[in-house]
Design a protein around this motif. Structure first.
Motif, short mmCIF file in Angstrom:
data_model
loop_
_atom_site.label_atom_id
_atom_site.label_comp_id
_atom_site.label_asym_id
_atom_site.label_seq_id
_atom_site.Cartn_x
_atom_site.Cartn_y
_atom_site.Cartn_z
N ASN A 244 0.79 -1.09 0.15
CA ASN A 244 0.04 0.11 -0.07
C ASN A 244 1.03 1.39 0.08
OD1 ASN A 244 -2.60 -1.54 0.44
ND2 ASN A 244 -1.92 -2.12 2.56
N GLN A 245 0.58 2.17 -0.66
CA GLN A 245 1.26 3.26 -0.97
C GLN A 245 0.18 4.67 -0.76
OE1 GLN A 245 3.67 3.61 -4.42
NE2 GLN A 245 4.56 1.31 -4.02
N ARG A 246 0.82 5.67 -0.08
CA ARG A 246 0.23 6.92 -0.01
C ARG A 246 1.35 7.93 0.17
NH1 ARG A 246 0.23 4.96 5.28
NH2 ARG A 246 0.24 6.56 7.06
N ASN A 247 0.89 9.29 0.12
CA ASN A 247 1.62 10.42 0.19
C ASN A 247 1.18 11.27 1.24
OD1 ASN A 247 3.99 12.07 -1.04
ND2 ASN A 247 2.35 13.45 -1.08
N ILE A 248 2.28 11.76 2.14
CA ILE A 248 2.04 12.74 3.24
C ILE A 248 2.50 14.12 2.70
CG2 ILE A 248 2.32 13.55 5.53
CD1 ILE A 248 2.98 10.54 6.30
N THR A 249 1.63 15.18 2.55
CA THR A 249 2.04 16.53 1.83
C THR A 249 2.70 17.24 3.05
OG1 THR A 249 -0.18 17.29 2.40
CG2 THR A 249 -0.01 16.32 0.47
N TYR A 250 3.51 18.06 2.41
CA TYR A 250 4.51 19.18 3.22
C TYR A 250 3.49 20.12 3.75
CZ TYR A 250 8.72 17.02 1.17
OH TYR A 250 9.62 15.76 0.64
N PRO A 251 3.77 20.91 4.76
CA PRO A 251 3.17 21.91 5.29
C PRO A 251 3.56 23.23 4.33
CG PRO A 251 5.04 21.45 6.77
CD PRO A 251 4.91 20.27 5.73
N ALA A 252 2.66 24.10 4.39
CA ALA A 252 2.87 25.30 3.46
C ALA A 252 4.09 26.08 3.80
CB ALA A 252 1.54 26.25 3.53
N SER A 253 4.72 26.13 5.13
CA SER A 253 5.97 26.82 5.50
C SER A 253 7.32 26.22 4.77
CB SER A 253 6.12 26.75 7.04
OG SER A 253 6.31 25.29 7.42
N ILE A 254 7.11 25.15 4.20
CA ILE A 254 8.20 24.41 3.32
C ILE A 254 8.67 24.91 2.12
CG2 ILE A 254 7.15 22.40 2.41
CD1 ILE A 254 9.57 20.85 3.68
N GLY A 255 7.48 25.64 1.75
CA GLY A 255 7.58 26.30 0.46
C GLY A 255 7.81 25.36 -0.60
N LYS A 256 8.97 25.78 -1.63
CA LYS A 256 9.08 24.88 -2.81
C LYS A 256 10.22 23.91 -2.41
CE LYS A 256 7.85 28.43 -6.06
NZ LYS A 256 8.30 29.22 -7.23
N GLU A 257 10.81 23.89 -1.30
CA GLU A 257 11.87 22.93 -1.03
C GLU A 257 11.11 21.48 -0.47
OE1 GLU A 257 14.82 23.89 -1.34
OE2 GLU A 257 14.25 25.95 -1.65
N TRP A 258 11.95 20.49 -0.38
CA TRP A 258 11.62 19.14 0.03
C TRP A 258 12.71 18.64 0.80
CZ3 TRP A 258 13.39 14.64 -2.81
CH2 TRP A 258 14.26 14.79 -3.62
N LEU A 259 12.03 17.54 1.33
CA LEU A 259 13.06 16.97 2.59
C LEU A 259 13.72 15.52 1.91
CD1 LEU A 259 10.56 16.68 5.45
CD2 LEU A 259 12.08 18.22 4.87
N GLY A 260 15.10 15.95 1.53
CA GLY A 260 15.96 14.87 0.91
C GLY A 260 16.45 14.05 1.77
N THR A 261 16.61 14.30 3.08
CA THR A 261 16.97 13.18 4.15
C THR A 261 16.12 13.00 5.03
OG1 THR A 261 19.23 14.26 3.81
CG2 THR A 261 18.63 12.86 6.07
N VAL A 262 15.90 11.21 5.26
CA VAL A 262 14.71 11.03 6.14
C VAL A 262 15.31 10.28 6.97
CG1 VAL A 262 12.62 9.67 6.34
CG2 VAL A 262 13.17 11.06 4.21
N MET A 263 14.93 10.10 8.33
CA MET A 263 15.69 9.18 9.46
C MET A 263 14.49 8.83 10.32
SD MET A 263 18.85 11.63 10.59
CE MET A 263 20.20 12.32 9.48
N TYR A 264 14.90 7.55 10.93
CA TYR A 264 13.91 6.92 11.96
C TYR A 264 14.68 6.88 13.23
CZ TYR A 264 10.85 3.69 14.42
OH TYR A 264 10.18 2.90 15.18
N ASN A 265 13.94 7.42 14.30
CA ASN A 265 14.27 7.17 15.40
C ASN A 265 13.80 6.10 16.33
OD1 ASN A 265 14.63 7.69 18.44
ND2 ASN A 265 15.60 9.75 17.86
N GLU A 266 14.47 5.10 16.53
CA GLU A 266 13.80 3.87 17.23
C GLU A 266 13.24 4.25 18.49
OE1 GLU A 266 14.69 -0.96 17.66
OE2 GLU A 266 16.24 0.36 16.74
#
Length: 403
Positions: A244-266
């Motif tokens: 299953n696949q879905r998208n979480i949209t960015y908040p408006a404050s992020i503008g035209k940028e995007w999150l190119g690094t993702v980390m998980y904190n166990e």
């Protein structure tokens, strides 16, 4: 390589003048910690040579080892006993054994520090993923996975498994708890080498679940065994192990940028996304929500600890900021290093133990040491070369047992 006195200890530079305590420091803060755990080790690469130094911060001693190539990235395995030494430019992966096993409340010494027998050669190894006793590397140059296990790293008769999963591209892999894999897929709709889709494959590369959603380019990945997250220009792609696949949209404050690094904190059971042009954001998979932790264009490095206690952002002006790993609330802020030169060839790297924060200073030939609880200075470890990458391996324990 580290400089030694006649007693083979580091020249400890007390650099309290280079640090300032947090403006919100109060009497409720924990007392400063003066000593690292007895079985914790730092593995440090040199910016100009293949040398690696294994540091015992508690004793102030070091051993030097030679990697095959200069310019490798360092990654601790899930157990912490081993480090993966990845050289993208030379298509080569080595494994370093700290000789120390972590057993939750104590450590075992299992031989001496040394290079593992197993190595891997594949075109442009890039992204890594560690779970349980297993290790996966995505090889950009051939669209393949390298798969191995920690218990095989000293077995001369074992070779890593190379599995073709797609055409060559700048890709990534995330493993699920059922030992299937979310891997990126290149469909050619984006002109760059970034992939656009994610599919699920088994250990032989057989496609189990096809891609459902297309993006405008993927970079950044993390997983918790049940879901895999990938950063892209329009949000965070979430893929569960059923496909299953879905998208979480960015908040408006992020503008035209995007999150190119993702980390998980166990420890905090939380995902984070990072962009040097936008800041640090917490990703709530259950609520389908992304909220800012620190919105800034001045973040040089971002790290989360293994216990879920704190989140750290090192700013370009040398300020270190900490945040609560469960609530995102700001904790402390302190000036810990000089302003980072934007034109520097080698920038500071940062790693976190349970007691200290370690920041490389390549041009000063030292590793700055900061107490986690107060963000105050401990000793700076003086080194003779240019420390580039630094990670914590071994066991963050003070007690050794034989059981």
């Amino acid at each position: 390589m580290f400089s030694f006195t006649q007693s083979h200890r580091f020249l400890l530079v007390v650099s309290l003048g280079l640090f300032s305590t947090a403006c919100d420091r109060n009497n409720d803060q924990p007392a400063p910690v003066e000593r690292e755990a007895a079985f914790a080790r730092l593995l440090v690469s040199d910016a100009e040579t293949p040398a690696l130094s294994l540091v015992n911060p508690a004793k102030g001693t070091s051993e030097s080892f030679q990697a095959k190539f200069v310019g490798s990235n360092l990654y601790p395995t899930k157990s912490g006993r081993f480090a993966l030494v990845l050289n993208y430019a030379n298509n080569y992966v080595q494994f370093f054994d700290s000789g120390i096993e972590n057993h939750n409340d104590h450590a075992h010494v299992v031989g001496t520090p040394k290079w593992a027998t197993l190595t891997s050669e594949a075109a442009k190894p890039t992204h890594t993923y560690f779970w349980g006793n297993r290790i996966a590397v995505f090889n950009d140059g051939e669209g393949s996975l390298t798969l191995t296990r920690e218990e095989d790293l000293h077995n001369a008769s074992v070779k890593p498994k190379i599995v073709k999963v797609d055409v060559p591209h700048h890709g990534a892999v995330v493993a699920y708890s059922n030992n299937t894999f979310a891997v990126t897929e290149k469909d050619g709709t984006v002109a760059s080498t970034l992939p656009e889709r994610v599919k699920i494959v088994d250990e032989n590369g057989t496609v189990l679940k096809k891609s459902v959603l297309a993006t405008k380019g993927i970079h950044g990945d993390a997983g918790n065994g049940q879901v895999a997250l990938f950063g892209h220009p329009d949000g965070i792609l979430v893929v569960d192990q059923e496909g299953n696949q879905r998208n979480i949209t960015y908040p408006a404050s992020i503008g035209k940028e995007w999150l190119g690094t993702v980390m998980y904190n166990e420890g905090a059971d939380a995902f984070y996304g990072f962009s040097a042009k936008a800041g640090v954001y917490r990703i709530d998979v259950n609520q389908n929500k992304i909220t800012p932790v620190l919105e800034s264009t001045q973040i040089a490095a971002f790290r989360v600890d293994n216990e879920g206690r704190d989140v750290y952002a090192l700013l370009n002006d040398g300020t270190l900021q900490s945040f609560d790993g469960k609530t995102n609330a700001p904790l402390r802020s302190a000036k810990v290093i000089d302003v980072i030169d934007p034109n520097a060839k080698v920038k500071p790297d940062m790693t976190i133990s349970r007691r200290f924060i370690y920041i490389t200073q390549p041009d000063k030939g030292e590793i700055r040491v900061v107490r986690r609880g107060t963000l105050t200075a401990a000793e700076a470890l003086k080194v003779s070369g240019k420390p580039a990458k630094v990670i914590v391996i071994g066991a963050q324990q003070d007690v050794e047992k034989d059981d």
